[in-house]
Enzyme design. Structure first.
Site, PDB file in Angstrom:
ATOM      1  N   GLY A   2       0.831  -1.198   0.000  1.00  0.00           N
ATOM      2  CA  GLY A   2       0.000   0.000   0.000  1.00  0.00           C
ATOM      3  C   GLY A   2       0.866   1.248   0.000  1.00  0.00           C
ATOM      4  CD  GLN A   8       3.365   5.795   2.699  1.00  0.00           C
ATOM      5  OE1 GLN A   8       2.401   5.276   2.156  1.00  0.00           O
ATOM      6  NE2 GLN A   8       4.337   5.090   3.262  1.00  0.00           N
ATOM      7  CB  CYS A  50       4.772   2.134   7.380  1.00  0.00           C
ATOM      8  SG  CYS A  50       4.407   3.643   6.466  1.00  0.00           S
ATOM      9  CG  LEU A  51       6.510   0.830   1.442  1.00  0.00           C
ATOM     10  CD1 LEU A  51       6.048   1.139   0.023  1.00  0.00           C
ATOM     11  CD2 LEU A  51       7.595  -0.231   1.435  1.00  0.00           C
ATOM     12  CG  HIS A  63      -1.037   1.472   7.272  1.00  0.00           C
ATOM     13  ND1 HIS A  63      -0.143   0.983   8.197  1.00  0.00           N
ATOM     14  CD2 HIS A  63      -0.313   2.255   6.429  1.00  0.00           C
ATOM     15  CE1 HIS A  63       1.071   1.466   7.919  1.00  0.00           C
ATOM     16  NE2 HIS A  63       0.993   2.224   6.848  1.00  0.00           N
ATOM     17  CD  GLU A  64      -1.130   2.572   2.698  1.00  0.00           C
ATOM     18  OE1 GLU A  64      -0.619   3.701   2.649  1.00  0.00           O
ATOM     19  OE2 GLU A  64      -0.467   1.556   2.981  1.00  0.00           O
ATOM     20  CG  HIS A  92       0.268   7.023   5.341  1.00  0.00           C
ATOM     21  ND1 HIS A  92       1.398   7.417   6.023  1.00  0.00           N
ATOM     22  CD2 HIS A  92       0.403   5.687   5.152  1.00  0.00           C
ATOM     23  CE1 HIS A  92       2.180   6.356   6.231  1.00  0.00           C
ATOM     24  NE2 HIS A  92       1.597   5.288   5.717  1.00  0.00           N
TER      25      HIS A  92
END
Ligand code: NI
Length: 167
Positions: A46, A51, A91-92, A133-134, A137
């Site tokens: 994701g 991000q 998370c990236l 989660h996304e 962000h």
């Protein structure tokens, strides 16, 4: 397509709330394509526009094994949350850190797709976790914000040290 730079925690740009997308145009679709390439090459399941330092309400998710199920959510809204699930998240923007976060077990989300068509999706399991989660962000929130103060400090110290080494 292009691989975009992913902001790394605790970069404060990750705390910027995203604005609604008013018009889905060629630029929006190019951003979505670039985000997909960036997510797949990371690799991750994701990615939120936040991000890659674009503060618009766009997230992409693909929880398939073979990159065959790309889902694009523009201006997503959760209209139903049900149950409680505790899952390990990563998370990236917070590489190498994984911890448990409590989320709704299933959600209903409405959003626009890359062509601007509205859709509604009922999601549970990993997909539901990823959506929540996304979408966090887009509000400037990172999964580590749910952890204890002690853990957050540990993560911050670890990542800053790693970023210094890389620089
Ligand atoms: Ni993330």
């Amino acid at each position: 397509m292009a691989i975009l730079e992913i902001l790394q925690y605790p970069d404060t740009r990750l705390n910027t709330p995203a604005l609604r997308v008013e018009k889905i145009d060629a630029g929006t679709r190019k951003l979505v394509d670039d985000m997909a390439e960036t997510m797949y090459s990371a690799p991750g399941v994701g990615l939120a526009a936040t991000q890659v330092d674009v503060h618009r309400q766009i997230i992409i998710i693909d929880v398939s094994e073979d990159h065959s199920d790309l889902r694009v959510f523009i201006n997503p809204e959760i209209t139903r949350r049900e149950g409680v699930a505790m899952n390990q998240e990563g998370c990236l923007s917070v590489p190498g850190i994984y911890d448990n976060v409590e989320r709704a077990e299933s959600v209903t989300v409405t959003a626009l797709d890359r062509n601007g068509s509205r859709f509604t999706l009922n999601a549970s399991g990993l997909l539901a976790t990823c959506i929540q989660h996304e979408m966090d962000h887009l509000q400037g929130k990172i999964f580590v914000d749910y952890l204890s103060e002690v853990k957050q400090n540990r993560v911050r110290t670890k990542l800053k040290k790693r970023q210094r080494k890389a620089a």
